[in-house]
Enzyme design. Structure first.
Site, PDB file in Angstrom:
ATOM      1  N   SER A 117       0.834  -1.193   0.000  1.00 10.91           N
ATOM      2  CA  SER A 117       0.000   0.000   0.000  1.00 10.91           C
ATOM      3  C   SER A 117       0.878   1.256   0.000  1.00 10.91           C
ATOM      4  O   SER A 117       1.696   1.436  -0.900  1.00 10.91           O
ATOM      5  CB  SER A 117      -0.949  -0.042   1.204  1.00 10.91           C
ATOM      6  OG  SER A 117      -1.958   0.922   1.098  1.00 10.91           O
ATOM      7  N   ASP A 170      -9.859  -4.285  -4.920  1.00 10.37           N
ATOM      8  CA  ASP A 170      -9.072  -3.253  -4.246  1.00 10.37           C
ATOM      9  C   ASP A 170      -9.141  -1.974  -5.073  1.00 10.37           C
ATOM     10  O   ASP A 170      -8.848  -2.000  -6.272  1.00 10.37           O
ATOM     11  CB  ASP A 170      -7.619  -3.725  -4.128  1.00 10.37           C
ATOM     12  CG  ASP A 170      -6.715  -2.752  -3.378  1.00 10.37           C
ATOM     13  OD1 ASP A 170      -7.174  -1.661  -2.999  1.00 10.37           O
ATOM     14  OD2 ASP A 170      -5.532  -3.095  -3.175  1.00 10.37           O
ATOM     15  N   HIS A 180      -7.700  -5.529  -0.404  1.00 16.36           N
ATOM     16  CA  HIS A 180      -6.515  -4.791   0.025  1.00 16.36           C
ATOM     17  C   HIS A 180      -6.009  -5.355   1.355  1.00 16.36           C
ATOM     18  O   HIS A 180      -6.784  -5.722   2.234  1.00 16.36           O
ATOM     19  CB  HIS A 180      -6.874  -3.314   0.197  1.00 16.36           C
ATOM     20  CG  HIS A 180      -5.689  -2.440   0.409  1.00 16.36           C
ATOM     21  ND1 HIS A 180      -4.881  -2.016  -0.614  1.00 16.36           N
ATOM     22  CD2 HIS A 180      -5.165  -1.898   1.543  1.00 16.36           C
ATOM     23  CE1 HIS A 180      -3.912  -1.252  -0.134  1.00 16.36           C
ATOM     24  NE2 HIS A 180      -4.061  -1.174   1.173  1.00 16.36           N
TER      25      HIS A 180
END
Length: 329
Positions: A157, A253, A283
């Site tokens: 991320s 995601d 995610h």
């Protein structure tokens, strides 16, 4: 394919950090504290040879790192790892299981970096900390039992963003030569409904568009930062000369499309790149939700293989067809 039952359970039950990722009336510091309280230590962490913490110098003061070392004498290759959390929340703790798994599986010293967080420390603080940590590792290999010729960067991320950014900085500023970028669900651009994944998965899939909007209100200093490649790597005009990459994305995601676009941009620039999309997943599948999602172990195995290949040979930067064995893109 449909949401995997494990991913559906995370969403339905608000397990782990799901509830904390929705912005609300809490301050960033309160969000940070709530996120930390939601974390649970791994039930059965992979054993490693040694694990310790220390401070290293950074551009804004000392940085805390956590070092995971394999069994043996070394020197070992190194993976400089950056946690996620939108540059605002998160710490060294939440990626404990993943750092251990990669250390043990790839026989690599993993250096997890506790970089400065926004909004107290806005862009470019986290990016500068990331690059400083990579440079420090390269210059202190003997202290870490690390072979400084074999260093990779990685993260999930916002951590994937910092890994990509540190590779860009190393290329642009004569930094250490890197052998691999391990990018799991990386942030590579500001939130945009121009991308189908942001439209289709804006709400109800663990990470929301509202959360990403909020993170992008905390980290940049102004709109000008949104087109800076050291914040948004997709804004870079040239991605040539970067180290090889493994890019991992999840079907459900919001960040899926920008991660895959970055992988294709790397390939177009002549950078060796491997892309895998994990169908039915959400995610955080790689590093944050290791206790909830069994796909984490599968993704770790793929990352271990990529790390071993990168550390064992010179992959170069000649492009080859992208492989997508986990799903079509």
């Amino acid at each position: 394919m449909p949401l995997h039952p494990e991913a559906r359970a995370v969403i339905a039950e608000g397990e782990a950090a799901a509830a904390t990722l929705e912005p609300g009336a809490l301050s960033p510091a309160e969000m940070r504290e709530r996120f930390a309280r939601s974390w649970r230590p791994p039930r059965d962490p992979a054993p490693v040879g040694d694990r310790y913490e220390r401070d290293i110098p950074g551009p804004g003061g000392n940085l805390r790192i956590r070092v995971y070392r394999p069994v043996g004498e070394g020197p070992f290759p190194a993976l400089v790892w950056f946690h996620g959390g939108g540059w605002v929340i998160g710490s060294l703790d939440e990626n404990e299981a993943t750092c251990r798994a990669l250390c043990r599986g790839a026989e690599v010293v993993v250096i997890s970096v506790d970089y400065r967080l926004a909004p107290e420390h806005p862009f470019p603080a986290a990016a500068e900390d990331a690059f400083a940590a990579v440079c420090w590792v390269a210059g202190h290999g003997a202290e870490l039992a690390v072979d400084s010729r074999r260093i990779a960067v990685g993260g999930e991320s916002a951590g994937g963003n910092l890994a990509a950014v540190s590779a860009l900085m190393a290329r642009d500023h004569g930094g250490p030569g890197l052998v691999l970028q391990l990018l799991a669900s990386p942030v590579t651009a500001p939130p945009s409904e121009d991308r189908a994944s942001y439209r289709d998965f804006a709400e109800g899939y663990f990470l929301s568009k509202a959360s990403m909007d909020w993170f992008f209100e905390q980290y940049p200093r102004s709109a000008a930062d949104l087109v800076n490649p050291y914040l948004a790597p997709l804004a870079a005009e040239d991605l040539g000369g970067l180290p090889p990459a493994l890019v991992l994305t999840a079907e459900y995601d919001p960040l899926r499309d920008e991660g895959e676009e970055y992988a294709h941009r790397l390939l177009t620039a002549g950078v060796l790149c491997e892309l895998a999309r994990y169908p039915g997943q959400i995610h955080g599948f790689f590093a944050l939700l290791t206790e909830q999602l069994s796909i984490s172990a599968v993704a770790h195995e793929r990352a271990v293989s990529a790390l071993r290949r990168a550390f064992g040979s010179d992959l170069g930067t000649a492009g080859k067809p992208l492989t997508t064995t986990e799903g079509k893109v």
